[in-house]
Design a protein around this motif. Structure first.
Motif, PDB file in Angstrom:
ATOM      1  N   LEU A   1       1.080  -0.931   0.126  1.00 13.55           N
ATOM      2  CA  LEU A   1       0.083  -0.232   0.012  1.00 13.55           C
ATOM      3  C   LEU A   1       0.514   1.108   0.077  1.00 13.55           C
ATOM      4  CD1 LEU A   1      -2.429  -1.273   2.648  1.00 13.55           C
ATOM      5  CD2 LEU A   1      -3.227  -1.391   0.614  1.00 13.55           C
ATOM      6  N   LEU A   2       0.201   2.504  -0.364  1.00 12.65           N
ATOM      7  CA  LEU A   2       0.884   3.674  -0.798  1.00 12.65           C
ATOM      8  C   LEU A   2       0.339   4.209   0.138  1.00 12.65           C
ATOM      9  CD1 LEU A   2       3.386   5.601  -1.697  1.00 12.65           C
ATOM     10  CD2 LEU A   2       2.126   5.764  -3.219  1.00 12.65           C
ATOM     11  N   VAL A   3       0.574   4.830   1.569  1.00 14.01           N
ATOM     12  CA  VAL A   3       0.292   5.478   2.271  1.00 14.01           C
ATOM     13  C   VAL A   3       0.573   6.662   2.358  1.00 14.01           C
ATOM     14  CG1 VAL A   3      -0.149   5.788   4.978  1.00 14.01           C
ATOM     15  CG2 VAL A   3      -0.011   3.449   3.999  1.00 14.01           C
ATOM     16  N   MET A   4       0.510   8.236   1.764  1.00 17.35           N
ATOM     17  CA  MET A   4       0.094   9.800   1.490  1.00 17.35           C
ATOM     18  C   MET A   4      -0.657  10.683   2.641  1.00 17.35           C
ATOM     19  SD  MET A   4       0.510   8.978  -2.488  1.00 17.35           S
ATOM     20  CE  MET A   4      -0.907   7.938  -2.536  1.00 17.35           C
ATOM     21  N   GLY A   5       0.195  11.000   3.212  1.00 19.03           N
ATOM     22  CA  GLY A   5      -0.312  12.702   3.999  1.00 19.03           C
ATOM     23  C   GLY A   5      -0.571  13.574   3.460  1.00 19.03           C
ATOM     24  N   SER A   6      -1.845  14.339   2.926  1.00 16.15           N
ATOM     25  CA  SER A   6      -2.109  14.990   2.786  1.00 16.15           C
ATOM     26  C   SER A   6      -2.673  16.605   2.860  1.00 16.15           C
ATOM     27  CB  SER A   6      -3.387  15.043   1.910  1.00 16.15           C
ATOM     28  OG  SER A   6      -3.939  16.324   1.341  1.00 16.15           O
TER      29      SER A   6
ATOM     30  N   ARG B   1      -0.655  19.458  -2.234  1.00 17.84           N
ATOM     31  CA  ARG B   1       0.709  18.641  -1.594  1.00 17.84           C
ATOM     32  C   ARG B   1       1.002  17.412  -0.957  1.00 17.84           C
ATOM     33  NH1 ARG B   1       3.786  23.573  -0.667  1.00 17.84           N
ATOM     34  NH2 ARG B   1       5.055  22.475   0.077  1.00 17.84           N
ATOM     35  N   SER B   2       1.777  16.475  -0.898  1.00 16.74           N
ATOM     36  CA  SER B   2       2.231  15.489   0.094  1.00 16.74           C
ATOM     37  C   SER B   2       3.524  15.055   0.320  1.00 16.74           C
ATOM     38  CB  SER B   2       1.671  13.818   0.044  1.00 16.74           C
ATOM     39  OG  SER B   2       1.979  13.058   0.064  1.00 16.74           O
ATOM     40  N   ASP B   3       2.993  15.634   1.764  1.00 14.90           N
ATOM     41  CA  ASP B   3       5.036  15.427   2.372  1.00 14.90           C
ATOM     42  C   ASP B   3       5.309  14.383   2.574  1.00 14.90           C
ATOM     43  OD1 ASP B   3       5.399  18.326   0.884  1.00 14.90           O
ATOM     44  OD2 ASP B   3       5.259  19.093   2.930  1.00 14.90           O
ATOM     45  N   THR B   4       4.160  13.215   3.481  1.00 17.47           N
ATOM     46  CA  THR B   4       5.107  12.298   3.720  1.00 17.47           C
ATOM     47  C   THR B   4       4.313  11.277   2.826  1.00 17.47           C
ATOM     48  OG1 THR B   4       4.597  13.366   6.112  1.00 17.47           O
ATOM     49  CG2 THR B   4       4.635  10.796   5.740  1.00 17.47           C
TER      50      THR B   4
ATOM     51  N   GLU C   1       6.159  -4.052   7.200  1.00 16.05           N
ATOM     52  CA  GLU C   1       7.016  -3.254   7.403  1.00 16.05           C
ATOM     53  C   GLU C   1       6.602  -1.883   6.185  1.00 16.05           C
ATOM     54  OE1 GLU C   1       9.858  -6.574   6.576  1.00 16.05           O
ATOM     55  OE2 GLU C   1       8.571  -6.154   5.391  1.00 16.05           O
ATOM     56  N   VAL C   2       7.777  -0.211   6.973  1.00 19.56           N
ATOM     57  CA  VAL C   2       7.024   0.599   6.522  1.00 19.56           C
ATOM     58  C   VAL C   2       8.323   1.270   6.585  1.00 19.56           C
ATOM     59  CG1 VAL C   2       6.295   2.983   6.617  1.00 19.56           C
ATOM     60  CG2 VAL C   2       5.092   0.835   7.770  1.00 19.56           C
ATOM     61  N   VAL C   3       8.097   2.060   4.820  1.00 16.11           N
ATOM     62  CA  VAL C   3       9.342   2.038   4.388  1.00 16.11           C
ATOM     63  C   VAL C   3       9.446   3.783   3.496  1.00 16.11           C
ATOM     64  CG1 VAL C   3      11.603   2.972   2.073  1.00 16.11           C
ATOM     65  CG2 VAL C   3      10.559  -0.062   3.618  1.00 16.11           C
ATOM     66  N   SER C   4      10.037   5.180   4.277  1.00 15.83           N
ATOM     67  CA  SER C   4       9.460   6.468   3.734  1.00 15.83           C
ATOM     68  C   SER C   4      10.320   6.670   2.419  1.00 15.83           C
ATOM     69  CB  SER C   4       9.855   7.058   5.315  1.00 15.83           C
ATOM     70  OG  SER C   4       8.941   6.572   5.675  1.00 15.83           O
ATOM     71  N   ILE C   5       9.674   7.083   1.490  1.00 13.91           N
ATOM     72  CA  ILE C   5      10.303   8.227   0.477  1.00 13.91           C
ATOM     73  C   ILE C   5      10.200   9.027   0.565  1.00 13.91           C
ATOM     74  CG2 ILE C   5      10.385   8.074  -1.860  1.00 13.91           C
ATOM     75  CD1 ILE C   5       8.858   5.560  -2.290  1.00 13.91           C
ATOM     76  N   PRO C   6      11.743  10.277   1.333  1.00 16.81           N
ATOM     77  CA  PRO C   6      11.541  11.532   1.436  1.00 16.81           C
ATOM     78  C   PRO C   6      11.649  11.794  -0.058  1.00 16.81           C
ATOM     79  CG  PRO C   6      14.375  10.464   1.904  1.00 16.81           C
ATOM     80  CD  PRO C   6      13.201   9.182   0.835  1.00 16.81           C
TER      81      PRO C   6
END
Length: 427
Positions: free
Chosen positions: A100-105, A127-130, A144-149
């Motif tokens: 799943l791709l989780v994005m913070g709006s 915008r989505s900074d997360t 497992e959760v991997v953040s993409i800068p």
């Protein structure tokens, strides 16, 4: 309260649509099937909240109605990685991994721009900074959760928009621009689709579905948990994020938790990379708090949490259905906080931006093969325990040298120095 702790396959692509599902049954039959599905999941309290009692039907419709679901199949195109094939699952995707791709709006209603671009209303476009890839293993034993800068330099492919137009390809642009590009027409689903295409091009990982979490909804979740305990290593006073938090163990309310998640310029080295670390610690704390509560035996609390958690979600058609959520939750019901792990995409600096390093490719390969990744944090708030090392008897071992001590209680036994401790906070 402070408690010390040690620091430390290719196959046909699965459709996101319901085209391959059996023909729809009559309304009463669909309701009965849905009821049976939730009962089979074992999430009895969830079923009770959704289906029993005088207000149950309204509760189900209200919570499901909270979720904005978008069918983005036509916007993703055909040039995508292959999904992992599996037999027809019991709970929609049982026996196969889920990405799943989780994005913070970044919707700044009544708040200042965390990056200094101005107040809400002055920020143009979506915008989505997360952005995080959440990988659920096929055996449901780990998440497992991997953040993409957001500052990662990437190539954004041409993205199809709901009005039928297509955006031009972009090279060496910031990763979070993909969300803004796809959201040119104001459609969150299109913004997510463009981001998914960018992530799939970057990683080669098939994304099964997406979740966009509005920051207001993030606040609601924390409030529904009656706050989240978190250790704050240094005071935070960030006017951009509108947050002031003292150092030490704090129980953050929704507004404070959101401020900690958004703070950047006045904390640490001021980089997005350090902010990612704080966000992961906060998400881990929220997971611990949620798992520690007996929500399934407290129906009012469960309803309050579900209503808050779904209040501002936008998803694709798969993960946004409550029966799907219940089935997946049931599959993960035995998950412990230590089985939830966090990492940031391995990167190298490219001026003020970053680019994936060689280690990033190995991380993507591990996710595609459903192998554990090298994580830096677990849901316990601690770093992962080191893997046991194999020892051999081929070479003689040298015992540690004893160091004389003037301590009269010293019995002459040499012990390892204690590991440094970092506080873990509780309510």
């Amino acid at each position: 309260m402070i408690v010390p702790r040690h620091a430390n396959a290719p196959g046909p692509r699965a459709s996101l649509t319901r085209a391959e599902e059996p023909p729809a049954s009559p309304r009463h039959a669909r309701a009965l099937d849905r009821h049976r599905l939730l009962r089979r999941t074992g999430v009895g309290a969830l079923a009770a909240v959704l289906f029993l009692g005088s207000g149950a039907t309204f509760a189900y419709q209200e919570i499901q109605g909270n979720i904005g679901r978008h069918d983005i199949e036509d916007l993703l195109g055909d040039d995508r990685p292959s999904a992992v094939a599996s037999p027809e699952p019991i709970d929609s995707k049982a026996g196969q991994p889920i990405n799943l791709l989780v994005m913070g709006s970044d919707v700044r209603e009544g708040a200042s721009d965390v990056d200094g671009a101005g107040a809400a209303g002055e920020v143009k476009g979506m915008r989505s900074d997360t952005a995080m890839i959440a990988h659920v293993s096929a055996d449901r034993s780990r998440v497992e959760v991997v953040s993409i800068p957001r500052d990662t330099l990437v190539d954004v492919p041409s993205c199809r928009l709901p009005d039928g137009t297509e955006t031009p390809e972009q090279s060496d642009v910031m990763f979070n621009s993909a969300f803004q590009t796809g959201g040119e027409t104001g459609d969150v689903g299109a913004a997510a689709a463009c981001t998914i295409r960018t992530v799939e091009d970057l990683t080669g990982i098939y994304i099964d579905d997406f979740v966009v979490v509005d920051f207001a909804g993030f606040k609601n979740v924390v409030e529904a948990l009656d706050g989240v305990p978190l250790y704050i290593p240094e005071p935070i006073d960030d006017p951009y994020a509108q947050v002031q938090v003292a150092a030490g163990c704090q129980v953050l309310d929704g507004t404070e938790a959101l401020g900690v998640a958004r703070a950047r310029k006045t904390v640490g080295d001021g980089s997005d990379i350090s902010r990612i670390g704080r966000q992961q610690e906060l998400v881990a704390a929220i997971a611990r708090e949620a798992l520690s509560k007996n929500l399934l035996t407290d129906l009012p609390a469960l309803y309050q949490f579900l209503d808050a958690a779904t209040s501002t979600l936008t998803t694709g058609p798969y993960i946004g259905g409550l029966p799907t959520m219940a089935g997946l939750a049931n599959s993960l019901r035995g998950l412990e906080p230590g089985a939830i792990s966090f990492a940031t995409m391995p990167f190298e600096w490219a001026g003020p931006r970053v680019v994936p390093s060689a280690d990033a490719e190995q991380m993507w390969e591990n996710i595609k093969a459903d192998r554990p990744i090298d994580a830096t944090l677990t849901g316990t708030g601690e770093a992962p325990a080191p893997e046991p090392t194999e020892t051999t008897t081929d070479e003689p071992t040298t015992p540690p040298t004893e160091t004389p001590s003037e301590d009269p209680t010293d019995d002459g036994v040499v012990t390892a120095a204690p590991e440094p401790t970092i506080p873990v906070c509780t309510k």
